[in-house]
Design a protein around this motif. Sequence first.
Motif, PDB file in Angstrom:
ATOM      1  N   PRO A 145       0.813  -1.225   0.000  1.00 54.75           N
ATOM      2  CA  PRO A 145       0.000   0.000   0.000  1.00 54.75           C
ATOM      3  C   PRO A 145       0.841   1.267   0.000  1.00 54.75           C
ATOM      4  O   PRO A 145       0.434   2.285  -0.582  1.00 54.75           O
ATOM      5  CB  PRO A 145      -0.834  -0.117   1.287  1.00 54.75           C
ATOM      6  CG  PRO A 145      -0.147  -1.120   2.132  1.00 54.75           C
ATOM      7  CD  PRO A 145       0.520  -2.070   1.183  1.00 54.75           C
ATOM      8  N   SER A 146       2.021   1.220   0.622  1.00 53.78           N
ATOM      9  CA  SER A 146       2.877   2.414   0.660  1.00 53.78           C
ATOM     10  C   SER A 146       3.361   2.794  -0.724  1.00 53.78           C
ATOM     11  O   SER A 146       3.445   3.979  -1.069  1.00 53.78           O
ATOM     12  CB  SER A 146       4.069   2.181   1.590  1.00 53.78           C
ATOM     13  OG  SER A 146       3.641   1.998   2.928  1.00 53.78           O
ATOM     14  N   ILE A 149       0.543   4.588  -2.461  1.00 53.12           N
ATOM     15  CA  ILE A 149       0.299   5.929  -1.931  1.00 53.12           C
ATOM     16  C   ILE A 149       1.369   6.913  -2.409  1.00 53.12           C
ATOM     17  O   ILE A 149       1.056   8.007  -2.907  1.00 53.12           O
ATOM     18  CB  ILE A 149       0.240   5.898  -0.395  1.00 53.12           C
ATOM     19  CG1 ILE A 149      -1.008   5.138   0.067  1.00 53.12           C
ATOM     20  CG2 ILE A 149       0.227   7.320   0.177  1.00 53.12           C
ATOM     21  CD1 ILE A 149      -1.053   4.858   1.555  1.00 53.12           C
ATOM     22  N   ILE A 174      -3.740   6.725  -4.750  1.00 51.37           N
ATOM     23  CA  ILE A 174      -3.728   7.064  -3.319  1.00 51.37           C
ATOM     24  C   ILE A 174      -4.912   6.415  -2.608  1.00 51.37           C
ATOM     25  O   ILE A 174      -4.763   5.820  -1.532  1.00 51.37           O
ATOM     26  CB  ILE A 174      -3.761   8.588  -3.122  1.00 51.37           C
ATOM     27  CG1 ILE A 174      -2.448   9.217  -3.622  1.00 51.37           C
ATOM     28  CG2 ILE A 174      -3.972   8.940  -1.650  1.00 51.37           C
ATOM     29  CD1 ILE A 174      -2.473  10.728  -3.646  1.00 51.37           C
ATOM     30  N   LEU A 175      -6.091   6.540  -3.194  1.00 50.10           N
ATOM     31  CA  LEU A 175      -7.296   5.953  -2.586  1.00 50.10           C
ATOM     32  C   LEU A 175      -7.154   4.440  -2.448  1.00 50.10           C
ATOM     33  O   LEU A 175      -7.461   3.877  -1.382  1.00 50.10           O
ATOM     34  CB  LEU A 175      -8.523   6.286  -3.446  1.00 50.10           C
ATOM     35  CG  LEU A 175      -9.858   5.695  -2.979  1.00 50.10           C
ATOM     36  CD1 LEU A 175     -10.196   6.200  -1.575  1.00 50.10           C
ATOM     37  CD2 LEU A 175     -10.971   6.041  -3.960  1.00 50.10           C
ATOM     38  N   GLY A 177      -4.367   2.745  -2.290  1.00 54.46           N
ATOM     39  CA  GLY A 177      -3.340   2.484  -1.285  1.00 54.46           C
ATOM     40  C   GLY A 177      -3.876   2.623   0.129  1.00 54.46           C
ATOM     41  O   GLY A 177      -3.544   1.820   1.020  1.00 54.46           O
ATOM     42  N   LEU A 178      -4.713   3.620   0.373  1.00 51.79           N
ATOM     43  CA  LEU A 178      -5.300   3.809   1.699  1.00 51.79           C
ATOM     44  C   LEU A 178      -6.233   2.656   2.059  1.00 51.79           C
ATOM     45  O   LEU A 178      -6.269   2.198   3.203  1.00 51.79           O
ATOM     46  CB  LEU A 178      -6.061   5.140   1.744  1.00 51.79           C
ATOM     47  CG  LEU A 178      -5.199   6.400   1.651  1.00 51.79           C
ATOM     48  CD1 LEU A 178      -6.076   7.652   1.569  1.00 51.79           C
ATOM     49  CD2 LEU A 178      -4.253   6.503   2.841  1.00 51.79           C
ATOM     50  N   ILE A 179      -6.985   2.188   1.067  1.00 50.56           N
ATOM     51  CA  ILE A 179      -7.845   1.027   1.309  1.00 50.56           C
ATOM     52  C   ILE A 179      -6.995  -0.200   1.638  1.00 50.56           C
ATOM     53  O   ILE A 179      -7.302  -0.975   2.555  1.00 50.56           O
ATOM     54  CB  ILE A 179      -8.725   0.749   0.069  1.00 50.56           C
ATOM     55  CG1 ILE A 179      -9.732   1.883  -0.131  1.00 50.56           C
ATOM     56  CG2 ILE A 179      -9.447  -0.600   0.209  1.00 50.56           C
ATOM     57  CD1 ILE A 179     -10.527   1.788  -1.416  1.00 50.56           C
ATOM     58  N   LEU A 181      -4.197  -0.354   3.090  1.00 49.86           N
ATOM     59  CA  LEU A 181      -3.621  -0.302   4.443  1.00 49.86           C
ATOM     60  C   LEU A 181      -4.460  -1.100   5.441  1.00 49.86           C
ATOM     61  O   LEU A 181      -3.931  -1.660   6.404  1.00 49.86           O
ATOM     62  CB  LEU A 181      -3.521   1.152   4.912  1.00 49.86           C
ATOM     63  CG  LEU A 181      -2.389   2.004   4.329  1.00 49.86           C
ATOM     64  CD1 LEU A 181      -2.538   3.443   4.796  1.00 49.86           C
ATOM     65  CD2 LEU A 181      -1.032   1.445   4.744  1.00 49.86           C
ATOM     66  N   THR A 184      -4.966  -5.743   4.389  1.00 48.31           N
ATOM     67  CA  THR A 184      -3.617  -6.250   4.148  1.00 48.31           C
ATOM     68  C   THR A 184      -3.575  -7.668   3.599  1.00 48.31           C
ATOM     69  O   THR A 184      -2.599  -8.062   2.979  1.00 48.31           O
ATOM     70  CB  THR A 184      -2.788  -6.203   5.444  1.00 48.31           C
ATOM     71  OG1 THR A 184      -3.428  -7.029   6.439  1.00 48.31           O
ATOM     72  CG2 THR A 184      -2.686  -4.783   5.964  1.00 48.31           C
ATOM     73  N   SER A 187      -2.906  -7.611  -0.296  1.00 50.80           N
ATOM     74  CA  SER A 187      -1.895  -6.642  -0.732  1.00 50.80           C
ATOM     75  C   SER A 187      -1.485  -6.842  -2.187  1.00 50.80           C
ATOM     76  O   SER A 187      -1.382  -5.886  -2.957  1.00 50.80           O
ATOM     77  CB  SER A 187      -0.654  -6.738   0.162  1.00 50.80           C
ATOM     78  OG  SER A 187      -0.955  -6.371   1.487  1.00 50.80           O
ATOM     79  N   THR A 190      -4.382  -5.715  -4.569  1.00 52.24           N
ATOM     80  CA  THR A 190      -4.524  -4.259  -4.697  1.00 52.24           C
ATOM     81  C   THR A 190      -3.347  -3.670  -5.460  1.00 52.24           C
ATOM     82  O   THR A 190      -3.514  -2.712  -6.232  1.00 52.24           O
ATOM     83  CB  THR A 190      -4.629  -3.598  -3.310  1.00 52.24           C
ATOM     84  OG1 THR A 190      -3.518  -3.996  -2.495  1.00 52.24           O
ATOM     85  CG2 THR A 190      -5.914  -3.996  -2.610  1.00 52.24           C
TER      86      THR A 190
END
Length: 217
Positions: A145-146, A149, A174-175, A177-179, A181, A184, A187, A190
């Motif tokens: 996710p990082s 983002i 970004i959206l 990636g935040l989801i 987080l 997990t 991963s 996503t």
Amino acid sequence: MSESREHLQTLTEIRSLMERSSKFLSLSGLSGVSAGIVALVGAGAAYIRLQKNNQTWLSYERISQLTGPERREMVDFLLADGALVLAGALLLGIFFTIRKAHRQGLSVWNTISKRLLWALAVPLVAGGIFCLALIRFNLIWLVFPSTLIFYGLALCSGSKYTVRDVEYLGLSEILLGLIALFWTGFSLLTWAVGFGALHIVYGTVMYLKYERDEPKR
């Protein structure tokens, strides 16, 4: 009536010249499509490799159960896979961008492209160092996710020097990636959607919108 059309055409030409002087317009939609395909291939390779050891979920609970050698082996593979995906996407992106610039009769390396590169580099370098720190402290499930983002932040930062569509892609990354987080266990999925599917959709839209009817030189 004819005079009005001439004025309108003149204003359109002036606007085009101003846009060319303030924005980098040689980004190719095919760069996005090729990057997405490369990312999906990399994600597929990672899925096949991790599935052998039942590690495809990459969640905190699953990774915490791995022994030191198993964790090291997984990290080494993911780093190598990610490096190959990055190299492939960059090479194809550079190729299609140079080709489009050549067709437009424009220079790829100019003041605007340097500003765009700098705007992209700052978040990407910071994100890369941040992800290395996560790996160093075995927070592997947060790396995926990082990357989404920080990549999205880089696109939003660089969008002011190119077409607006890049900002929309950045916000989507970004959206997602935040989801990721808080999701997990998925991963790898996503990551594949963010760097694979979204890039293909973005690149296709860019190509149809800006390049399909573009005259070739």
